[in-house]
Write an enzyme that holds these catalytic residues in place. Structure first.
Site, short mmCIF file in Angstrom:
data_model
loop_
_atom_site.label_atom_id
_atom_site.label_comp_id
_atom_site.label_asym_id
_atom_site.label_seq_id
_atom_site.Cartn_x
_atom_site.Cartn_y
_atom_site.Cartn_z
N GLY A 90 4.03 10.84 3.50
CA GLY A 90 4.91 9.86 4.16
C GLY A 90 6.36 10.29 4.31
N ASP A 115 9.18 7.88 1.27
CA ASP A 115 9.22 7.02 2.45
C ASP A 115 9.48 5.56 2.06
OD1 ASP A 115 6.75 6.84 1.16
OD2 ASP A 115 5.54 7.01 2.97
N ASP A 131 7.06 0.72 -3.37
CA ASP A 131 6.39 -0.57 -3.35
C ASP A 131 6.32 -1.04 -4.81
OD1 ASP A 131 4.58 -2.65 -3.00
OD2 ASP A 131 3.28 -1.55 -1.64
N ASP A 160 1.43 5.32 6.90
CA ASP A 160 0.14 5.35 7.58
C ASP A 160 -0.67 4.09 7.35
OD1 ASP A 160 -0.31 6.08 4.77
OD2 ASP A 160 -2.39 6.36 5.40
#
Ligand code: IMP
Ligand code: MG
Length: 188
Positions: A48, A104, A107, A163
């Site tokens: 990512g 990227d 989370d 993605d």
């Protein structure tokens, strides 16, 4: 006009906004490391990180090396696994070096937690974290980026490296995925 992919419900951040932010981030990082004696090592987290890392490093004017790690944190499609696995490790000797992890998105923080511990065990001198996107509300472990581009809401995002089932990383923007369409695909 940018054409929206059919699996994207809404464009959250367009290329221009992202690129402007990346220049700001690179300027901050340039001034933070400006007096470093040795080149820093950028550790891109595959896959990512690719669009962000390439844009970001082109705006760095400090000496740096580039290395990568690959950590599997998603099994297949949209569900995260809580125990990420390191699949590809750094190639450079990171002992005594200043490292900047390039992500990227953060989370839950589980992947970065694992990565940071690993790099600490390898004997890094310092470890900083930069991420383009930050889902701060989703954090389950104590880890924060030193620099982040945008705080983003808790949606499944795609594009600019992110993605869905390995696809859509090449979209030149960050979009909110259309989960109703993805649900149909996942049933097939
Ligand atoms: P974490 O371990 O939960 O922090 O997840 C980190 C990794 O999960 C990121 O580096 C991404 O590769 C992936 N990820 C997290 N959120 C999203 C998303 O909304 N879309 C696509 N990939 C994501
Ligand atoms: Mg990632």
């Amino acid at each position: 006009m940018l054409k929206k992919h059919e699996l994207v419900e809404k464009i959250l951040l367009n290329t221009k906004i992202i690129n402007t932010k990346i220049i700001e981030l690179a300027n901050e990082v340039n001034s933070y490391y400006k007096d470093n004696k040795e080149p820093i090592i950028l550790i891109g987290i595959l896959k990512g990180c690719l669009p962000f890392l390439s844009q970001f490093m082109l705006n760095l004017n400090i000496d740096c090396l580039v290395d990568f790690m690959y950590v599997e944190s998603y099994l297949g499609q949209t569900k995260a696994v809580s125990k990420p696995k390191i699949k590809v490790d750094v190639i450079n000797d990171v002992r005594g070096r200043d490292l900047l992890i390039v992500e990227d998105i953060i989370d839950s923080g589980n992947s970065l937690f694992k990565i940071r511990n690993h790099l600490q065990e390898l004997g890094a001198k310092s470890i900083k974290i930069i991420t383009l996107l930050d889902k701060k509300s989703k954090r389950v472990v104590d880890i924060e980026a030193d620099w982040y581009g945008f705080e983003v809401p808790d949606h499944f995002l795609v594009g600019y490296g992110l993605d869905y089932d390995e696809k859509l990383r090449n979209l030149p923007y960050v979009g909110i995925a259309d989960l109703s369409k993805i649900a149909i695909l996942e049933k097939k």
